[in-house]
Design an enzyme around this catalytic site. Structure first.
Site, PDB file in Angstrom:
ATOM      1  N   SER A 111       0.823  -1.210   0.000  1.00  0.00           N
ATOM      2  CA  SER A 111       0.000   0.000   0.000  1.00  0.00           C
ATOM      3  C   SER A 111       0.858   1.261   0.000  1.00  0.00           C
ATOM      4  O   SER A 111       1.984   1.268   0.486  1.00  0.00           O
ATOM      5  CB  SER A 111      -0.911   0.019   1.223  1.00  0.00           C
ATOM      6  OG  SER A 111      -1.757  -1.095   1.236  1.00  0.00           O
TER       7      SER A 111
HETATM    8  N1  SAH Z   1      -1.081  -4.750   4.008  1.00  0.00           N
HETATM    9  C1  SAH Z   1      -0.286  -4.752   2.791  1.00  0.00           C
HETATM   10  C2  SAH Z   1      -1.114  -4.569   1.555  1.00  0.00           C
HETATM   11  C3  SAH Z   1      -1.467  -5.858   0.952  1.00  0.00           C
HETATM   12  S1  SAH Z   1      -2.383  -5.786  -0.551  1.00  0.00           S
HETATM   13  C4  SAH Z   1       0.796  -3.691   2.913  1.00  0.00           C
HETATM   14  O1  SAH Z   1       1.306  -3.497   3.981  1.00  0.00           O
HETATM   15  O2  SAH Z   1       1.172  -3.077   1.946  1.00  0.00           O
HETATM   16  C5  SAH Z   1      -3.796  -6.696  -0.068  1.00  0.00           C
HETATM   17  C6  SAH Z   1      -3.600  -8.119   0.371  1.00  0.00           C
HETATM   18  O3  SAH Z   1      -4.868  -8.641   0.722  1.00  0.00           O
HETATM   19  C7  SAH Z   1      -3.036  -9.054  -0.691  1.00  0.00           C
HETATM   20  O4  SAH Z   1      -1.879  -9.665  -0.201  1.00  0.00           O
HETATM   21  C8  SAH Z   1      -4.141 -10.079  -0.891  1.00  0.00           C
HETATM   22  O5  SAH Z   1      -3.679 -11.392  -1.149  1.00  0.00           O
HETATM   23  C9  SAH Z   1      -4.860 -10.005   0.430  1.00  0.00           C
HETATM   24  N2  SAH Z   1      -6.234 -10.489   0.418  1.00  0.00           N
HETATM   25  C10 SAH Z   1      -7.202 -10.334  -0.522  1.00  0.00           C
HETATM   26  N3  SAH Z   1      -8.332 -10.950  -0.145  1.00  0.00           N
HETATM   27  C11 SAH Z   1      -8.097 -11.497   1.078  1.00  0.00           C
HETATM   28  C12 SAH Z   1      -8.871 -12.258   1.994  1.00  0.00           C
HETATM   29  N4  SAH Z   1     -10.133 -12.604   1.740  1.00  0.00           N
HETATM   30  N5  SAH Z   1      -8.287 -12.654   3.146  1.00  0.00           N
HETATM   31  C13 SAH Z   1      -7.010 -12.326   3.447  1.00  0.00           C
HETATM   32  N6  SAH Z   1      -6.219 -11.634   2.614  1.00  0.00           N
HETATM   33  C14 SAH Z   1      -6.751 -11.203   1.447  1.00  0.00           C
END
Ligand code: SAH
Length: 228
Positions: free
Chosen positions: A73
């Site tokens: 993010s």
């Molecule tokens: N928190 C991260 C951003 C991750 S992007 C950061 O620090 O930058 C979003 C993440 O959500 C992805 O890794 C994706 O695989 C996960 N994701 C999507 N749907 C999900 C679900 N139902 N349960 C858990 N993780 C999920």
């Protein structure tokens, strides 16, 4: 990917503390006010959470690819979401994050909250997050492989829940796992957002039920169902 060695050294070029301080100054200029959040953002080495080839861009205020079609993010959005979780009771003690990704936001949260739980649906990404986080020794952070739509029953209730992927509707299990007085922030697909984008929604469980506040327009990867 994730090779460790010289990258661990502090103070090298684009990954130095000074570069991180400049990122914090930009967050301040963009309106992030909470000094505790700014300090935590200044402490977590974001370059350790992206591929080495992208390390020189790690302190730009932008989302970057982390593999598996997912992204780390944007720092402003991380700061804004965490700031929106801080209410009258100050920093929430027990926090649940959905969507660990590379582990960056989880690390920032763990610098602030007493206990942090983070759920990721892609096992290989969760393993990568573990590797990224190893050197930071955050003993108050627990990672779990699972479908975040279900929350984390075993750790509930939570004072704060932060969802890092875009949902069409608020997952009801998450709402149930939110403590009295607790807050949840998530990107929601709504008619108020441009096509393909979302608005950040902050939900608070008050004495008289749930109240919702809508903040900035954002762009997140979708919240999927099931785990891989
Ligand atoms: N928190 C991260 C951003 C991750 S992007 C950061 O620090 O930058 C979003 C993440 O959500 C992805 O890794 C994706 O695989 C996960 N994701 C999507 N749907 C999900 C679900 N139902 N349960 C858990 N993780 C999920």
């Amino acid at each position: 990917m994730n090779a460790r060695g010289p990258r661990d050294a502090v103070g090298i070029g684009m990954t130095s503390q000074r570069t991180r301080s400049r990122m914090v100054e930009r967050l301040r200029e963009k309106g992030i006010r909470d000094e505790r959040v700014l300090a935590a953002m200044g402490e977590v080495p974001r370059h350790l959470f992206v591929d080495e080839a992208l390390a020189s861009r790690a302190y730009e205020d932008t989302a970057l690819p982390i593999g598996f079609s997912q992204t780390i993010s944007q720092p402003y959005v991380v700061a804004r979401m965490i700031e929106s979780l801080i209410g009258d009771n100050g920093i929430p003690a027990r926090v649940l994050e959905i969507g660990t990704g590379c582990g960056y936001q989880a690390a920032v949260l763990a610098r602030l909250a007493r206990e942090v739980y983070s759920v990721e649906r892609i096992r290989a990404l969760l393993e990568r997050a573990r590797t990224n986080l190893r050197g930071l020794r955050l003993s108050n952070l627990r990672l779990t492989h699972g479908d975040g739509n279900l929350g984390l029953e075993a750790g509930a209730p939570f004072d704060a829940i932060i969802v890092a992927a875009a949902a069409r509707a608020v997952p009801q299990a998450l709402l149930r796992q939110l403590a009295q007085g607790g807050r949840m922030v998530l990107p929601l697909k709504t008619a108020q957002a441009a096509r393909g984008r979302q608005r950040l929604a902050v939900l608070e469980r008050g004495a008289r039920g749930i109240t919702e506040t809508v903040l900035d327009e954002v762009l997140f990867v979708p919240l999927e169902t099931g785990k891989l």
